[in-house]
Motif scaffolding. Structure first.
Motif, PDB file in Angstrom:
ATOM      1  N   TRP A  41     -35.045  37.105 -11.120  1.00 45.86           N
ATOM      2  CA  TRP A  41     -35.654  35.961 -10.493  1.00 45.86           C
ATOM      3  C   TRP A  41     -35.892  36.017  -9.028  1.00 45.86           C
ATOM      4  O   TRP A  41     -36.808  35.443  -8.463  1.00 45.86           O
ATOM      5  CB  TRP A  41     -35.202  34.464 -10.960  1.00 45.86           C
ATOM      6  CG  TRP A  41     -35.540  34.809 -12.799  1.00 45.86           C
ATOM      7  CD1 TRP A  41     -34.535  34.699 -13.517  1.00 45.86           C
ATOM      8  CD2 TRP A  41     -36.649  34.513 -13.146  1.00 45.86           C
ATOM      9  NE1 TRP A  41     -34.960  34.375 -14.656  1.00 45.86           N
ATOM     10  CE2 TRP A  41     -36.421  34.239 -14.846  1.00 45.86           C
ATOM     11  CE3 TRP A  41     -37.896  34.292 -12.827  1.00 45.86           C
ATOM     12  CZ2 TRP A  41     -37.217  34.279 -15.675  1.00 45.86           C
ATOM     13  CZ3 TRP A  41     -39.011  34.540 -14.222  1.00 45.86           C
ATOM     14  CH2 TRP A  41     -38.655  34.292 -15.376  1.00 45.86           C
TER      15      TRP A  41
ATOM     16  N   THR B 231     -36.338  28.878 -16.266  1.00 48.13           N
ATOM     17  CA  THR B 231     -35.829  27.424 -16.740  1.00 48.13           C
ATOM     18  C   THR B 231     -35.202  26.774 -15.481  1.00 48.13           C
ATOM     19  O   THR B 231     -34.940  27.599 -14.637  1.00 48.13           O
ATOM     20  CB  THR B 231     -34.329  27.477 -17.880  1.00 48.13           C
ATOM     21  OG1 THR B 231     -33.232  28.224 -17.082  1.00 48.13           O
ATOM     22  CG2 THR B 231     -34.783  28.419 -18.986  1.00 48.13           C
ATOM     23  N   GLN B 232     -35.073  25.545 -15.811  1.00 49.77           N
ATOM     24  CA  GLN B 232     -34.801  24.581 -14.693  1.00 49.77           C
ATOM     25  C   GLN B 232     -33.273  25.034 -14.145  1.00 49.77           C
ATOM     26  O   GLN B 232     -32.987  25.128 -12.818  1.00 49.77           O
ATOM     27  CB  GLN B 232     -34.716  23.091 -14.790  1.00 49.77           C
ATOM     28  CG  GLN B 232     -34.581  22.169 -13.784  1.00 49.77           C
ATOM     29  CD  GLN B 232     -34.657  20.786 -14.015  1.00 49.77           C
ATOM     30  OE1 GLN B 232     -35.469  20.277 -15.057  1.00 49.77           O
ATOM     31  NE2 GLN B 232     -33.867  19.818 -13.480  1.00 49.77           N
TER      32      GLN B 232
ATOM     33  N   ARG C  67     -40.898  26.772  -9.331  1.00 51.86           N
ATOM     34  CA  ARG C  67     -40.931  26.671 -10.857  1.00 51.86           C
ATOM     35  C   ARG C  67     -42.105  27.097 -11.339  1.00 51.86           C
ATOM     36  O   ARG C  67     -42.398  28.004 -12.330  1.00 51.86           O
ATOM     37  CB  ARG C  67     -40.295  25.530 -11.351  1.00 51.86           C
ATOM     38  CG  ARG C  67     -40.167  25.755 -13.048  1.00 51.86           C
ATOM     39  CD  ARG C  67     -39.075  24.620 -13.368  1.00 51.86           C
ATOM     40  NE  ARG C  67     -38.946  24.999 -14.785  1.00 51.86           N
ATOM     41  CZ  ARG C  67     -38.578  24.168 -15.893  1.00 51.86           C
ATOM     42  NH1 ARG C  67     -38.373  22.700 -15.499  1.00 51.86           N
ATOM     43  NH2 ARG C  67     -38.405  24.393 -17.114  1.00 51.86           N
ATOM     44  N   ARG C  68     -43.224  26.498 -10.929  1.00 48.36           N
ATOM     45  CA  ARG C  68     -44.622  26.962 -11.616  1.00 48.36           C
ATOM     46  C   ARG C  68     -45.199  28.076 -10.815  1.00 48.36           C
ATOM     47  O   ARG C  68     -45.981  28.872 -11.814  1.00 48.36           O
ATOM     48  CB  ARG C  68     -45.756  25.653 -10.941  1.00 48.36           C
ATOM     49  CG  ARG C  68     -45.710  24.534 -11.870  1.00 48.36           C
ATOM     50  CD  ARG C  68     -46.672  23.457 -11.510  1.00 48.36           C
ATOM     51  NE  ARG C  68     -46.621  23.144 -10.109  1.00 48.36           N
ATOM     52  CZ  ARG C  68     -45.907  22.100  -9.654  1.00 48.36           C
ATOM     53  NH1 ARG C  68     -45.343  21.151 -10.428  1.00 48.36           N
ATOM     54  NH2 ARG C  68     -45.887  21.674  -8.344  1.00 48.36           N
TER      55      ARG C  68
ATOM     56  N   LEU D  72     -33.110  28.450 -12.290  1.00 51.28           N
ATOM     57  CA  LEU D  72     -33.860  28.442 -10.895  1.00 51.28           C
ATOM     58  C   LEU D  72     -33.115  27.738 -10.058  1.00 51.28           C
ATOM     59  O   LEU D  72     -32.771  27.977  -9.044  1.00 51.28           O
ATOM     60  CB  LEU D  72     -35.261  27.456 -10.993  1.00 51.28           C
ATOM     61  CG  LEU D  72     -36.021  27.406  -9.779  1.00 51.28           C
ATOM     62  CD1 LEU D  72     -36.257  28.632  -8.901  1.00 51.28           C
ATOM     63  CD2 LEU D  72     -37.378  26.647  -9.753  1.00 51.28           C
ATOM     64  N   THR D  73     -32.342  26.611 -10.493  1.00 55.15           N
ATOM     65  CA  THR D  73     -31.244  25.854  -9.797  1.00 55.15           C
ATOM     66  C   THR D  73     -30.153  26.983  -9.157  1.00 55.15           C
ATOM     67  O   THR D  73     -29.790  26.795  -7.989  1.00 55.15           O
ATOM     68  CB  THR D  73     -30.815  24.789 -10.356  1.00 55.15           C
ATOM     69  OG1 THR D  73     -31.744  23.765 -10.745  1.00 55.15           O
ATOM     70  CG2 THR D  73     -29.753  23.913  -9.530  1.00 55.15           C
TER      71      THR D  73
END
Length: 121
Positions: free
Chosen positions: A33, A59-60, A52-53, A63-64
């Motif tokens: 990612w 996933t959240q 995110r979009r 990404l975090t």
């Protein structure tokens, strides 16, 4: 107290062989990612939801974690604005901006060798 997560590095130093600088760079920006996140940040500041979009099926939580690692490595900055609801923006640092030619070259290579390969019978 700093609660920024630190990831275990493979080596303490990356100057032991001629290719270790590449390995060190890939350790910071590698993975499924990070390159995509960084590519989207080339256009300027983005909020978490916008990233995110743009990235897609991440996933959240993932990404975090990726954003925290990139921040810890000095590739991007996280700015929290004191408004309701909270507004958090991510932006590339100068160190992150220095990746622009690499990311754009990867995009070109992908368009030529990956996307065009799917179109060829």
């Amino acid at each position: 107290m700093d609660t920024t997560p630190t990831r275990a590095r493979r080596f303490e130093r990356y100057d032991q062989s001629r290719g270790c600088a590449v390995e060190g760079a890939l350790e910071i920006i590698g993975g499924k990612w990070k390159g995509v996140i960084l590519f989207h940040l080339l256009g300027g500041k983005l909020r978490f939801g916008e990233i995110r979009r743009a990235v897609g099926s991440i996933t959240q939580r993932t990404l975090t974690n990726q954003l925290r690692e990139l921040e810890a490595d000095g590739i991007l900055t996280r700015t929290v604005h004191a408004v309701v609801p909270p507004k958090v923006e991510y932006e590339l640092t100068a160190k992150g901006q220095a990746l622009a030619p690499i990311l754009l070259a990867l995009r070109e290579w992908g368009q030529e060798h990956v996307l065009s390969a799917r179109e060829d019978p």
